[in-house]
Design an enzyme around this catalytic site. Sequence first.
Site, PDB file in Angstrom:
ATOM      1  N   GLY A   1       0.797  -0.924  -0.168  1.00  0.00           N
ATOM      2  CA  GLY A   1      -0.296  -0.053   0.118  1.00  0.00           C
ATOM      3  C   GLY A   1       0.733   1.303   0.053  1.00  0.00           C
ATOM      4  O   GLY A   1       0.292   2.212  -0.625  1.00  0.00           O
TER       5      GLY A   1
ATOM      6  N   GLU B   1      15.513   6.133  -9.644  1.00  0.00           N
ATOM      7  CA  GLU B   1      16.293   5.713  -8.827  1.00  0.00           C
ATOM      8  C   GLU B   1      18.425   5.741  -9.413  1.00  0.00           C
ATOM      9  O   GLU B   1      18.851   6.009  -8.098  1.00  0.00           O
ATOM     10  CB  GLU B   1      16.297   4.378  -8.804  1.00  0.00           C
ATOM     11  CG  GLU B   1      14.294   3.536  -8.267  1.00  0.00           C
ATOM     12  CD  GLU B   1      13.902   2.527  -8.651  1.00  0.00           C
ATOM     13  OE1 GLU B   1      14.541   1.658  -8.609  1.00  0.00           O
ATOM     14  OE2 GLU B   1      13.228   3.005  -9.194  1.00  0.00           O
TER      15      GLU B   1
END
Length: 122
Positions: free
Chosen positions: A4, A38
């Site tokens: 989540g 990233e």
Amino acid sequence: MDRGDEIAPSLLEAIEDSAATIAVISPKYASSRWCLEELARICELRKLVLPVFFEVDPSDVRRLKGPFEKDIEDLERRFGVEKVVRWRNAMERVGGISGWVYNHRGQNLVAEFLDLPLLLKS
């Protein structure tokens, strides 16, 4: 990361909290703006990077040739040269690091990484 969680903020936080990263560079790596973002962040933070070159030549990573050339050009058209220069710099830096090169699917990647703690001690 927990189920989540938003991927970008929690992943960037994990990068900031890490001591080292393992970057697995594959032929389609440069087609992912997330992977490149990233990697750029890891390089900006000057984290230890342990590159794994999976079915790619490190010199192609460093020079953005071979499988990376078209993907980087596509990203420049989509996001602009100024944005992509960070990604180019990160790929150039990581491509210049001595890492693990795997050109055959039969090579045992896991077995080599089991020896990783020994390498980090020396």
